[in-house]
Design a protein around this motif. Sequence first.
Motif, PDB file in Angstrom:
ATOM      1  N   LYS A  91       3.819   7.222  40.796  1.00 12.42           N
ATOM      2  CA  LYS A  91       4.213   8.250  39.841  1.00 12.42           C
ATOM      3  C   LYS A  91       5.658   8.707  40.115  1.00 12.42           C
ATOM      4  O   LYS A  91       6.057   8.877  41.264  1.00 12.42           O
ATOM      5  N   GLY A  92       6.407   8.864  39.047  1.00 15.16           N
ATOM      6  CA  GLY A  92       7.761   9.379  39.149  1.00 15.16           C
ATOM      7  C   GLY A  92       8.821   8.346  39.476  1.00 15.16           C
ATOM      8  O   GLY A  92      10.002   8.692  39.553  1.00 15.16           O
ATOM      9  N   GLN A  93       8.434   7.082  39.659  1.00 11.85           N
ATOM     10  CA  GLN A  93       9.419   6.072  40.021  1.00 11.85           C
ATOM     11  C   GLN A  93      10.210   5.572  38.812  1.00 11.85           C
ATOM     12  O   GLN A  93       9.770   5.670  37.666  1.00 11.85           O
ATOM     13  N   LYS A  94      11.390   5.005  39.105  1.00 14.77           N
ATOM     14  CA  LYS A  94      12.212   4.331  38.103  1.00 14.77           C
ATOM     15  C   LYS A  94      11.940   2.836  38.214  1.00 14.77           C
ATOM     16  O   LYS A  94      12.113   2.241  39.282  1.00 14.77           O
ATOM     17  N   ALA A  95      11.498   2.248  37.100  1.00 11.09           N
ATOM     18  CA  ALA A  95      11.080   0.852  37.122  1.00 11.09           C
ATOM     19  C   ALA A  95      11.756   0.064  36.013  1.00 11.09           C
ATOM     20  O   ALA A  95      12.070   0.599  34.948  1.00 11.09           O
ATOM     21  N   GLY A  96      11.981  -1.213  36.271  1.00 11.16           N
ATOM     22  CA  GLY A  96      12.553  -2.109  35.278  1.00 11.16           C
ATOM     23  C   GLY A  96      11.742  -3.376  35.163  1.00 11.16           C
ATOM     24  O   GLY A  96      11.025  -3.770  36.097  1.00 11.16           O
ATOM     25  N   GLU A  97      11.846  -4.009  34.000  1.00  8.10           N
ATOM     26  CA  GLU A  97      11.139  -5.266  33.753  1.00  8.10           C
ATOM     27  C   GLU A  97      12.113  -6.248  33.115  1.00  8.10           C
ATOM     28  O   GLU A  97      12.758  -5.940  32.113  1.00  8.10           O
ATOM     29  N   VAL A  98      12.218  -7.443  33.690  1.00  3.61           N
ATOM     30  CA  VAL A  98      13.020  -8.526  33.120  1.00  3.61           C
ATOM     31  C   VAL A  98      12.063  -9.503  32.467  1.00  3.61           C
ATOM     32  O   VAL A  98      11.239 -10.130  33.140  1.00  3.61           O
ATOM     33  N   GLY A  99      12.160  -9.623  31.150  1.00  5.33           N
ATOM     34  CA  GLY A  99      11.216 -10.428  30.387  1.00  5.33           C
ATOM     35  C   GLY A  99      10.264  -9.508  29.671  1.00  5.33           C
ATOM     36  O   GLY A  99       9.342  -8.965  30.283  1.00  5.33           O
ATOM     37  N   ALA A 106       3.948  -1.124  28.903  1.00  3.66           N
ATOM     38  CA  ALA A 106       3.052   0.008  28.677  1.00  3.66           C
ATOM     39  C   ALA A 106       2.211   0.284  29.921  1.00  3.66           C
ATOM     40  O   ALA A 106       2.000   1.447  30.297  1.00  3.66           O
ATOM     41  N   LEU A 107       1.726  -0.779  30.575  1.00  4.92           N
ATOM     42  CA  LEU A 107       0.994  -0.600  31.828  1.00  4.92           C
ATOM     43  C   LEU A 107       1.881   0.056  32.887  1.00  4.92           C
ATOM     44  O   LEU A 107       1.444   0.961  33.608  1.00  4.92           O
ATOM     45  N   MET A 108       3.125  -0.382  32.974  1.00  2.00           N
ATOM     46  CA  MET A 108       4.062   0.193  33.932  1.00  2.00           C
ATOM     47  C   MET A 108       4.300   1.675  33.629  1.00  2.00           C
ATOM     48  O   MET A 108       4.383   2.508  34.540  1.00  2.00           O
ATOM     49  N   ALA A 109       4.393   2.000  32.332  1.00  2.97           N
ATOM     50  CA  ALA A 109       4.602   3.396  31.941  1.00  2.97           C
ATOM     51  C   ALA A 109       3.418   4.263  32.364  1.00  2.97           C
ATOM     52  O   ALA A 109       3.586   5.416  32.787  1.00  2.97           O
ATOM     53  N   GLU A 110       2.214   3.737  32.241  1.00  5.70           N
ATOM     54  CA  GLU A 110       1.037   4.472  32.710  1.00  5.70           C
ATOM     55  C   GLU A 110       1.118   4.714  34.219  1.00  5.70           C
ATOM     56  O   GLU A 110       0.750   5.790  34.709  1.00  5.70           O
ATOM     57  N   LEU A 111       1.591   3.728  34.952  1.00  2.71           N
ATOM     58  CA  LEU A 111       1.620   3.821  36.405  1.00  2.71           C
ATOM     59  C   LEU A 111       2.682   4.788  36.916  1.00  2.71           C
ATOM     60  O   LEU A 111       2.460   5.501  37.891  1.00  2.71           O
ATOM     61  N   VAL A 112       3.855   4.825  36.275  1.00  2.00           N
ATOM     62  CA  VAL A 112       4.906   5.739  36.746  1.00  2.00           C
ATOM     63  C   VAL A 112       4.749   7.136  36.152  1.00  2.00           C
ATOM     64  O   VAL A 112       5.330   8.102  36.662  1.00  2.00           O
ATOM     65  N   PRO A 114       4.715  10.302  33.125  1.00  2.00           N
ATOM     66  CA  PRO A 114       5.766  10.897  32.282  1.00  2.00           C
ATOM     67  C   PRO A 114       7.027  11.275  33.048  1.00  2.00           C
ATOM     68  O   PRO A 114       8.099  11.404  32.442  1.00  2.00           O
ATOM     69  N   ASP A 115       6.930  11.451  34.362  1.00  3.86           N
ATOM     70  CA  ASP A 115       8.119  11.788  35.152  1.00  3.86           C
ATOM     71  C   ASP A 115       8.871  10.551  35.633  1.00  3.86           C
ATOM     72  O   ASP A 115       9.966  10.673  36.200  1.00  3.86           O
ATOM     73  N   GLY A 116       8.309   9.371  35.420  1.00  6.99           N
ATOM     74  CA  GLY A 116       8.991   8.132  35.767  1.00  6.99           C
ATOM     75  C   GLY A 116       9.658   7.522  34.547  1.00  6.99           C
ATOM     76  O   GLY A 116       9.545   8.034  33.428  1.00  6.99           O
ATOM     77  N   THR A 117      10.370   6.427  34.763  1.00  6.08           N
ATOM     78  CA  THR A 117      11.034   5.732  33.655  1.00  6.08           C
ATOM     79  C   THR A 117      10.752   4.242  33.731  1.00  6.08           C
ATOM     80  O   THR A 117      10.604   3.682  34.820  1.00  6.08           O
ATOM     81  N   VAL A 118      10.689   3.612  32.560  1.00  8.39           N
ATOM     82  CA  VAL A 118      10.524   2.163  32.460  1.00  8.39           C
ATOM     83  C   VAL A 118      11.534   1.631  31.459  1.00  8.39           C
ATOM     84  O   VAL A 118      11.621   2.133  30.337  1.00  8.39           O
ATOM     85  N   THR A 119      12.301   0.624  31.871  1.00  8.05           N
ATOM     86  CA  THR A 119      13.209  -0.085  30.970  1.00  8.05           C
ATOM     87  C   THR A 119      12.841  -1.557  30.991  1.00  8.05           C
ATOM     88  O   THR A 119      12.738  -2.160  32.067  1.00  8.05           O
TER      89      THR A 119
END
Length: 414
Positions: A91-99, A106-112, A114-119
């Motif tokens: 929770k709260g982490q900044k995460a990125g996905e290549v591909g 969406a799964l990554m967004a659930e894991l981090v 609302p206080d985290g970010t996914v790009t």
Amino acid sequence: MTTTPMDDKASALRQAMTGALVKAGTINSKAVETAFATVARDRFAPEATMEKAYDPDDVVRTKTNEHGITISSVSAPRIQAMMLEQAGLQKGQKAGEVGSGGYNAALMAELVGPDGTVTTIDIDADVTDRARKLLDENGYGRVKVLTVDGEGGIPDAGLLDRLIVTVGAWDIPPAWTDQLNDGGRIVVPLRMRGLTRSVAFDRDGDRLVSRSAEMCGFVTMQGAGEHQERLLLLRGKEIALRFDEGWPEDPDALNGVFDTERAEVWSGVTVGLREPFTGLQMWLATALDGFSLMSVDEDLDTGLVTPQNKSACMSLLDGASLAHMTLRRDGDRAEFGAHGYGPAAEAVAQALAEEIRVWDRDHRSSEPVIYAYPASTPEAELPAGRVITKRHRRIVISWPHEDQASQSTTDREK
């Protein structure tokens, strides 16, 4: 909000898929289990039937090239769950996905949370347009979607805690590691001597150190990071030797090699018919200087060779001779062996069989540590192991008890 029979069906299939992944041990954390039970995969895979969308082992192909080869897909749930467990998103982490594809983001967004970010990024505008549309339609507008070449990293994302690469990569460009916090983690399907493993690397200064490596398969990376294996075709096009790093000094020396008398050597090492042996594959790729993968064209197969796997069989090349791994069944077990061809057929088959014995004796219950160093790192500063020098990185595959195994050797890309 009322639900429809289709919603109920999707929910039941989603819970069944999640339960199957938990039972198999692929999902082993409550966080990943909750994410899979929450995100409606069928809405991110409209190209598939609902049953296919929720099949734990099924890939949903979303785009092919002019040759009919898949260039974008929604990966099988089993692979996505495996990589998310490897990543350990918090929770709260900044995460990125290549591909990109939408569902995994969406799964990554659930894991981090609302206080985290996914790009999520992709080189193909068709893919990112599709992902943006599906994410917006399903309540994940907070996920940022960009159309860029992944070789250059994720623009305007700052330092990341986690980076997940969902395309097959031959190398690890500096932009990916430069964008990780020290101690941050990248999970990448990395191709090493033709074998692809989903490797979870933790950043340790300017090097990466593996935490885990799992067998997987992905569509290959496009753009600046694309790297194609080379094929050496034999017996017309019936048999191919596949090389990821290196190339035979004299490929013409193998002309007619399969017209010679075959040598058979059996190792005495057995495996259960349902027992995985991915560690053996990696050991042979590490230990054998002349390692390659053999494949047999199903439409042209005359039955002359009987490899353990007709699509990717562990093989050893030595000048004008070669050997490939084979199996013979005995009840519910099978014995590993080697078939050799060429003027040194017996010797090359014996060499392959001996490394199978070494794996059984010294490494059957262990896994290697995989390191990734900058390509400029001198040999003397690398740990013991098989060194694979790529454009950006020197990959080192290091096994326990390396002093008992084959001498460390180095591959250099030709």
